[in-house]
Design a protein around this motif. Structure first.
Motif, mmCIF file in Angstrom:
data_model
loop_
_atom_site.group_PDB
_atom_site.id
_atom_site.type_symbol
_atom_site.label_atom_id
_atom_site.label_comp_id
_atom_site.label_asym_id
_atom_site.label_seq_id
_atom_site.Cartn_x
_atom_site.Cartn_y
_atom_site.Cartn_z
ATOM 1 N N PRO A 127 0.559 -1.656 0.651
ATOM 2 C CA PRO A 127 -0.061 0.018 -0.448
ATOM 3 C C PRO A 127 0.718 1.129 0.006
ATOM 4 C CG PRO A 127 -0.238 -1.605 2.120
ATOM 5 C CD PRO A 127 0.976 -2.314 1.351
ATOM 6 N N GLN A 128 0.605 1.844 -1.285
ATOM 7 C CA GLN A 128 0.855 3.299 -1.088
ATOM 8 C C GLN A 128 0.496 4.568 0.550
ATOM 9 O OE1 GLN A 128 4.327 4.525 -2.444
ATOM 10 N NE2 GLN A 128 3.914 2.335 -3.319
ATOM 11 N N ILE A 129 1.133 4.502 1.143
ATOM 12 C CA ILE A 129 0.988 5.318 2.362
ATOM 13 C C ILE A 129 1.098 6.863 2.302
ATOM 14 C CG2 ILE A 129 0.615 5.590 5.080
ATOM 15 C CD1 ILE A 129 -0.146 3.118 5.561
ATOM 16 N N GLU A 130 0.002 7.854 2.927
ATOM 17 C CA GLU A 130 0.801 9.578 2.772
ATOM 18 C C GLU A 130 1.365 9.535 3.693
ATOM 19 O OE1 GLU A 130 0.380 11.673 0.297
ATOM 20 O OE2 GLU A 130 0.221 10.431 -1.043
ATOM 21 N N GLU A 131 2.245 9.819 4.185
ATOM 22 C CA GLU A 131 2.684 9.966 6.011
ATOM 23 C C GLU A 131 2.207 11.145 6.247
ATOM 24 O OE1 GLU A 131 6.648 8.138 6.075
ATOM 25 O OE2 GLU A 131 6.082 6.507 4.841
ATOM 26 N N GLU A 132 1.579 12.171 6.116
ATOM 27 C CA GLU A 132 1.084 13.614 7.175
ATOM 28 C C GLU A 132 1.324 13.150 8.513
ATOM 29 O OE1 GLU A 132 -2.714 14.077 5.555
ATOM 30 O OE2 GLU A 132 -2.236 14.656 3.036
ATOM 31 N N ASN A 133 0.480 12.252 9.249
ATOM 32 C CA ASN A 133 -0.081 12.428 10.212
ATOM 33 C C ASN A 133 0.247 11.569 10.807
ATOM 34 O OD1 ASN A 133 -1.727 14.694 10.089
ATOM 35 N ND2 ASN A 133 -3.923 12.508 9.415
ATOM 36 N N ILE A 134 1.656 11.472 11.886
ATOM 37 C CA ILE A 134 2.859 10.427 11.719
ATOM 38 C C ILE A 134 2.420 10.819 13.503
ATOM 39 C CG2 ILE A 134 5.201 9.772 12.509
ATOM 40 C CD1 ILE A 134 5.549 10.674 9.553
ATOM 41 N N PHE A 135 2.620 9.471 14.690
ATOM 42 C CA PHE A 135 2.905 9.942 15.841
ATOM 43 C C PHE A 135 3.433 8.940 16.163
ATOM 44 C CE2 PHE A 135 -0.925 7.037 15.246
ATOM 45 C CZ PHE A 135 -0.434 6.400 16.515
ATOM 46 N N LYS A 136 4.689 9.123 17.328
ATOM 47 C CA LYS A 136 5.822 8.034 17.645
ATOM 48 C C LYS A 136 5.936 7.723 19.376
ATOM 49 C CE LYS A 136 8.762 11.609 15.389
ATOM 50 N NZ LYS A 136 9.446 10.601 13.353
ATOM 51 N N ILE A 137 6.471 6.339 19.265
ATOM 52 C CA ILE A 137 6.105 6.089 20.561
ATOM 53 C C ILE A 137 7.985 5.400 20.839
ATOM 54 C CG2 ILE A 137 5.445 4.077 22.255
ATOM 55 C CD1 ILE A 137 2.682 4.017 20.404
ATOM 56 N N PRO A 138 8.419 5.016 21.881
ATOM 57 C CA PRO A 138 9.512 4.451 21.765
ATOM 58 C C PRO A 138 8.981 2.834 21.792
ATOM 59 C CG PRO A 138 9.230 5.880 23.428
ATOM 60 C CD PRO A 138 7.678 6.053 22.924
ATOM 61 N N ALA A 139 10.045 2.260 21.251
ATOM 62 C CA ALA A 139 9.679 0.299 21.057
ATOM 63 C C ALA A 139 9.496 -0.397 22.108
ATOM 64 C CB ALA A 139 10.930 0.291 20.007
ATOM 65 N N ASP A 140 9.660 0.042 23.053
ATOM 66 C CA ASP A 140 10.345 -0.410 24.794
ATOM 67 C C ASP A 140 8.532 -0.980 25.135
ATOM 68 O OD1 ASP A 140 11.082 2.108 24.785
ATOM 69 O OD2 ASP A 140 12.643 1.327 26.453
ATOM 70 N N LEU A 141 8.176 0.771 25.283
ATOM 71 C CA LEU A 141 6.987 1.718 25.459
ATOM 72 C C LEU A 141 6.168 0.694 24.809
ATOM 73 C CD1 LEU A 141 4.761 2.592 27.673
ATOM 74 C CD2 LEU A 141 5.454 4.437 26.154
ATOM 75 N N PHE A 142 5.983 0.788 23.152
ATOM 76 C CA PHE A 142 5.006 -0.392 22.718
ATOM 77 C C PHE A 142 4.883 -1.137 22.543
ATOM 78 C CE2 PHE A 142 4.281 0.005 17.721
ATOM 79 C CZ PHE A 142 2.816 -1.177 17.583
ATOM 80 N N LYS A 143 6.157 -2.243 23.131
ATOM 81 C CA LYS A 143 5.947 -3.833 23.483
ATOM 82 C C LYS A 143 5.529 -3.730 24.646
ATOM 83 C CE LYS A 143 9.241 -6.317 22.467
ATOM 84 N NZ LYS A 143 10.431 -7.595 22.198
ATOM 85 N N ASN A 144 5.550 -3.234 25.637
ATOM 86 C CA ASN A 144 4.881 -3.732 26.917
ATOM 87 C C ASN A 144 3.557 -3.783 26.354
ATOM 88 O OD1 ASN A 144 6.867 -4.007 28.417
ATOM 89 N ND2 ASN A 144 7.478 -1.686 29.609
ATOM 90 N N MET A 145 2.763 -1.819 25.475
ATOM 91 C CA MET A 145 1.977 -1.955 25.378
ATOM 92 C C MET A 145 1.398 -2.748 25.264
ATOM 93 S SD MET A 145 1.311 2.104 24.634
ATOM 94 C CE MET A 145 -0.165 2.111 25.250
ATOM 95 N N ILE A 146 1.626 -3.322 23.707
ATOM 96 C CA ILE A 146 1.224 -4.440 23.389
ATOM 97 C C ILE A 146 0.947 -5.953 24.019
ATOM 98 C CG2 ILE A 146 1.569 -5.932 21.097
ATOM 99 C CD1 ILE A 146 2.947 -3.993 20.071
ATOM 100 N N ARG A 147 1.781 -6.314 25.007
ATOM 101 C CA ARG A 147 1.685 -7.508 25.552
ATOM 102 C C ARG A 147 0.946 -6.809 27.022
ATOM 103 N NH1 ARG A 147 3.757 -8.021 30.470
ATOM 104 N NH2 ARG A 147 4.954 -5.749 30.813
ATOM 105 N N GLN A 148 0.508 -5.760 27.119
ATOM 106 C CA GLN A 148 -0.521 -5.812 28.699
ATOM 107 C C GLN A 148 -1.801 -5.544 28.119
ATOM 108 O OE1 GLN A 148 1.401 -2.188 29.841
ATOM 109 N NE2 GLN A 148 2.929 -3.574 31.627
ATOM 110 N N THR A 149 -1.934 -6.048 26.845
ATOM 111 C CA THR A 149 -3.347 -5.837 26.177
ATOM 112 C C THR A 149 -3.897 -6.795 24.980
ATOM 113 O OG1 THR A 149 -2.879 -4.112 24.205
ATOM 114 C CG2 THR A 149 -4.096 -3.055 26.221
ATOM 115 N N VAL A 150 -2.882 -6.898 24.263
ATOM 116 C CA VAL A 150 -2.705 -8.537 23.784
ATOM 117 C C VAL A 150 -3.638 -9.439 23.462
ATOM 118 C CG1 VAL A 150 -0.911 -9.612 22.881
ATOM 119 C CG2 VAL A 150 -2.679 -8.646 21.016
ATOM 120 N N PHE A 151 -3.568 -10.087 24.870
ATOM 121 C CA PHE A 151 -4.232 -11.493 24.738
ATOM 122 C C PHE A 151 -4.831 -11.262 25.463
ATOM 123 C CE2 PHE A 151 -2.890 -8.893 28.946
ATOM 124 C CZ PHE A 151 -4.363 -9.148 29.965
#
Length: 378
Positions: A127-151
């Protein structure tokens, strides 16, 4: 196409893109990995039309040469065989050469493999995605957020929207919510937004789990771009695309009680181990139920009873109990999942009655919450 590449970089990239390749696809070319070699480096792509992963290996990294290009070009190779071959090659460098009719020769040391490739032009475009609205998260926080919700996402396809995690971004705050209608996991975090964009999307749980496996535990920022039907996660040398789930996510804010009748504060480790022991007998009975009751002097009793096998009772000293006496039953598995997802050494469980959902929070941190629906046992 002809180039020589450092084996360890190739192995890592192949493993990353393999997470998107499915053997059960209706489009035969998607069982392959697309490889493109150019002056900049080598790009590998894997896709199953829900998830697409593109991994880039630069020609050189921090002054170290990784890829030596002789002839640019592209090919699609059968993923299963290619990934196994690359892992088991004898030497530290690999030469890959595409000859007539996409026959691909892979050489390393004295080993030489010939694989029948396919024309990369026939591989579906990402897919070609227009990168207009980007937000950023540190990778370790991102991993934690996934681990704490996805189950807590649903594994049943009866309500497809619940197989995803609801991501909402409002005023620099990202809230991730997952529920299978018996339990709910919620995690909030502050994100770096370039503008005041708002989002409310549902990302498949499977996509988040796969991306989490690829991410390093570093504080490098992950760029996140959300469009109408796609999300793109971007790290230094990786693009990870996933489709979004269609439909409206249920409003879960009504589920979370504002007040409680009984609040119990506990040491996480002691409580988790007591639930774990009680679940040894609960597993055999119907749906893994453990009972909890409050006793005088801050003691709680954790018990489980399987008529055919036997029963277990254990007393746990709480840090504090406030409010009414309580007897409640719940799934041991849900409780264990919730306790493992929370960080911190102490939790408070807020009960609003024997048949009402209860909430678990960590004492130090209000950015996380777990909610579980009790089980009726009488």
């Amino acid at each position: 196409m002809k180039f020589t590449i450092q084996k360890d970089y190739l192995v890592q990239s192949v493993q990353d893109v393999m997470k998107a390749v499915s053997s059960r696809t209706t489009i035969p070319i998607l069982t392959g990995i697309k490889m493109v070699a150019s002056e900049e480096g080598v790009t590998l792509t894997g896709s199953d039309s829900d998830i697409s992963i593109e991994s880039f290996i630069p020609a050189e990294d921090e002054g170290k040469g990784i890829v030596e290009l002789e002839r640019r070009g592209s090919v699609v190779l059968p993923a299963r065989f290619f990934s196994e071959i690359v892992k088991k090659l004898p030497k530290e460098t690999v030469q890959i050469e595409v000859q007539n009719h996409f026959l691909t020769v892979i050489r390393s040391g004295k080993a030489e493999f010939n694989l029948n490739g396919l024309d990369a032009e026939e591989y579906p475009h990402l897919p070609q995605i227009e990168e207009e609205n980007i937000f950023k998260i540190p990778a370790d926080l991102f991993k934690n957020m996934i681990r704490q919700t996805v189950f807590a996402v649903s594994t049943s396809e009866t309500r497809p929207i619940l197989t995803g995690v609801n991501w909402r971004v409002e005023g620099k705050q990202l809230t991730c919510i997952a529920t299978d209608s018996h339990r709910l996991a919620l995690r909030k975090a502050t994100v770096e937004l370039e503008n005041d964009a708002q989002y409310n999307v549902v990302i498949p749980g499977k996509s988040l789990s796969e991306f989490s496996k690829i991410l390093d535990d570093s504080n490098d920022l992950v760029d996140i771009v959300i469009t109408e039907n796609q999300v793109l996660f971007k790290t230094k040398h990786l693009l990870f695309f996933s489709r979004l789930l269609d439909g409206n996510y249920p409003d879960t804010s009504r589920l979370i009680p504002n007040e409680s009748k009984t609040a119990v504060t506990l040491n996480v480790k002691e409580f988790l181990q007591a639930i774990d022991r009680a679940s040894l007998l609960a597993r055999e009975g119907r749906n893994n139920v453990v009972k909890l009751s409050t006793l005088p002097e801050g003691v709680i009793e954790v018990s489980s009873n399987s008529p055919e096998i036997g029963k277990v009772i254990e007393e746990v000293q709480s840090i504090s109990i406030e409010g009414e006496e309580l007897k409640i039953s719940f799934s041991a598995k849900y409780m264990l999942d919730a306790l493992k997802a929370l960080e911190g050494s102490e939790i408070t469980v807020y009960f609003t009655g024997a048949m009402r959902p209860f909430v678990i929070r960590t004492v130090e941190d209000d950015s996380m919450l777990q909610l579980i629906l009790p089980v009726r046992t009488y």
